[in-house]
Enzyme design. Structure first.
Site, PDB file in Angstrom:
ATOM      1  N   SER A 161      -6.388 134.018 110.611  1.00  0.00           N
ATOM      2  CA  SER A 161      -6.143 133.450 111.933  1.00  0.00           C
ATOM      3  C   SER A 161      -6.779 132.057 112.035  1.00  0.00           C
ATOM      4  O   SER A 161      -6.484 131.180 111.222  1.00  0.00           O
ATOM      5  CB  SER A 161      -6.678 134.413 113.001  1.00  0.00           C
ATOM      6  OG  SER A 161      -6.248 134.049 114.280  1.00  0.00           O
ATOM      7  N   ASP A 219       4.259 138.605 112.673  1.00  0.00           N
ATOM      8  CA  ASP A 219       3.011 137.995 113.125  1.00  0.00           C
ATOM      9  C   ASP A 219       3.349 136.731 113.920  1.00  0.00           C
ATOM     10  O   ASP A 219       3.988 135.810 113.424  1.00  0.00           O
ATOM     11  CB  ASP A 219       2.158 137.658 111.900  1.00  0.00           C
ATOM     12  CG  ASP A 219       0.812 137.019 112.250  1.00  0.00           C
ATOM     13  OD1 ASP A 219       0.613 136.586 113.394  1.00  0.00           O
ATOM     14  OD2 ASP A 219      -0.037 136.949 111.338  1.00  0.00           O
ATOM     15  N   HIS A 304      -0.321 140.440 113.564  1.00  0.00           N
ATOM     16  CA  HIS A 304      -1.311 139.414 113.266  1.00  0.00           C
ATOM     17  C   HIS A 304      -2.674 140.011 112.952  1.00  0.00           C
ATOM     18  O   HIS A 304      -3.390 139.514 112.078  1.00  0.00           O
ATOM     19  CB  HIS A 304      -1.432 138.457 114.455  1.00  0.00           C
ATOM     20  CG  HIS A 304      -2.461 137.390 114.255  1.00  0.00           C
ATOM     21  ND1 HIS A 304      -2.369 136.443 113.254  1.00  0.00           N
ATOM     22  CD2 HIS A 304      -3.630 137.123 114.917  1.00  0.00           C
ATOM     23  CE1 HIS A 304      -3.418 135.638 113.315  1.00  0.00           C
ATOM     24  NE2 HIS A 304      -4.200 136.036 114.304  1.00  0.00           N
TER      25      HIS A 304
END
Length: 347
Positions: A161, A219, A304
């Site tokens: 991320s 994602d 994600h």
């Protein structure tokens, strides 16, 4: 090429990293290697990554955490953090960045901003928040790479991320400033957002040839900030209407190479795609193909947070314990489910 022992999958929870130097073979995606680095990226969410490090490497590699850092990244006091591992046995440094920590940080990162606007050392334009985070953490990276005991060690860089975005800025700067040659740096990120524009993408690809962006199904984060769409493209009848990124526009976000897309689950042996199609670095047959429904991104946020069968932040906080279990994809949709998916359990 550094070789990797698959025996570890059969005999223990540890993955064994065997000493060697980077060669051209390291430009190939290695899932065993990626799973190891995912462990380390997860460990960055913990207050102490030692347990994840110990479960990832064999003891004879003597992988040691030499630095842990956490600095204020914005006016809310949200941190940009990570840690650095060194193995004198393997002559190897691994730099790990942590992902998003709080909901206010999620908003400030500017994943929905229209375009990158901050110059990154003449390479191209990048997201302002990501650049600020990079500048606040860079000294820790440079200090480790300049240490007299570790000069010329190969360097791995990773993160999930936001951590992936910070990794994607650290890697090219390492080469740009001459701290290492291109062939001495390898980066694998997970759920990385678009960090910069087209110019940055081209410059990055030249500086860091051993680079892999692992993405999971739909994602949502790799779709942000948005690229400029190719309006000349006509979606085929019956499609969701998605259009590819414009490979000539420098105005929006644009990914660098190389995407590795897992279109389904990410269990051992799952199918993945090495995305070398067009447009370059934004292969329209990979993760950019599905149209993102911004009115309901619940599943996209779940994808994600979940890589290689683990919920990344919680897995790291739990010390990368292989006995941990995690809930499956969400069945509920809507704003309540989205908020819960994004924030998870606050610890």
């Amino acid at each position: 090429m550094k070789t990797y022992s698959l025996l570890a999958f059969l005999l223990s929870t540890q993955l064994i990293w065997v000493s060697a130097v980077f060669t051209s073979e390291d430009a190939q995606y290695n899932e065993t290697e990626a799973r190891m680095l995912l462990n380390l990226a997860a460990g960055a969410y913990a207050s102490d990554a030692t347990a994840c490090v110990q479960r990832t490497f064999s003891s004879n590699e003597n992988q040691m955490i030499i630095s842990q850092f956490s600095v204020k990244c914005d006016f809310f006091g949200n941190p940009c953090a990570g840690y650095i591992i060194v193995s004198e046995v393997l002559q190897q440094i691994t730099v790990v960045f942590r992902g998003t920590k709080t909901n206010s940080q999620l908003l400030l990162e500017g994943w929905t901003t229209l375009k990158p606007s901050a110059d990154f050392y003449g390479i191209g334009l990048v997201n302002t928040y990501f650049k600020k985070g990079h500048e606040k953490t860079w000294d820790y990276v440079a200090s480790a790479l300049n240490h007299t005991n570790y000069l010329n060690y190969d360097v791995y860089v990773t993160g999930h991320s936001l951590g992936g975005a910070l990794a994607a800025l650290a890697a090219p700067r390492i080469v740009h400033e001459g701290l290492r040659q291109s062939q001495q740096v390898k980066i694998i990120t997970f759920g990385e957002p678009r960090v910069g524009n087209l110019d940055f993408s081209h410059g990055y690809d030249q500086l860091v040839p051993y680079s892999f962006r692992v993405t999971h199904a739909i994602d949502v984060v790799p779709h942000l900030p948005a690229c400029v769409k190719d309006l000349s493209y006509t979606p085929p009848a019956g499609s969701d209407g998605s259009k590819p990124c414009d490979p000539t526009s420098t105005n929006g976000g644009y990914h660098h190479a190389m995407e590795i897309w897992y279109p389904g689950n990410m269990t051992q042996g799952s199918q993945y795609m090495v995305c070398t199609g067009l447009p370059r670095d934004e292969d329209f047959s990979c993760s950019d193909a599905p149209k993102v429904d911004l009115n309901d991104t619940t599943l996209g946020v779940w994808d994600h947070r979940n890589y290689f069968g683990v919920e990344v932040p919680d897995f790291g906080k739990g010390g990368c314990d292989p006995s941990m279990t995690f809930a499956g994809p969400p069945t509920k949709t809507g704003i309540g489910a989205l908020v819960s998916s994004v924030l998870g359990k606050r610890k």
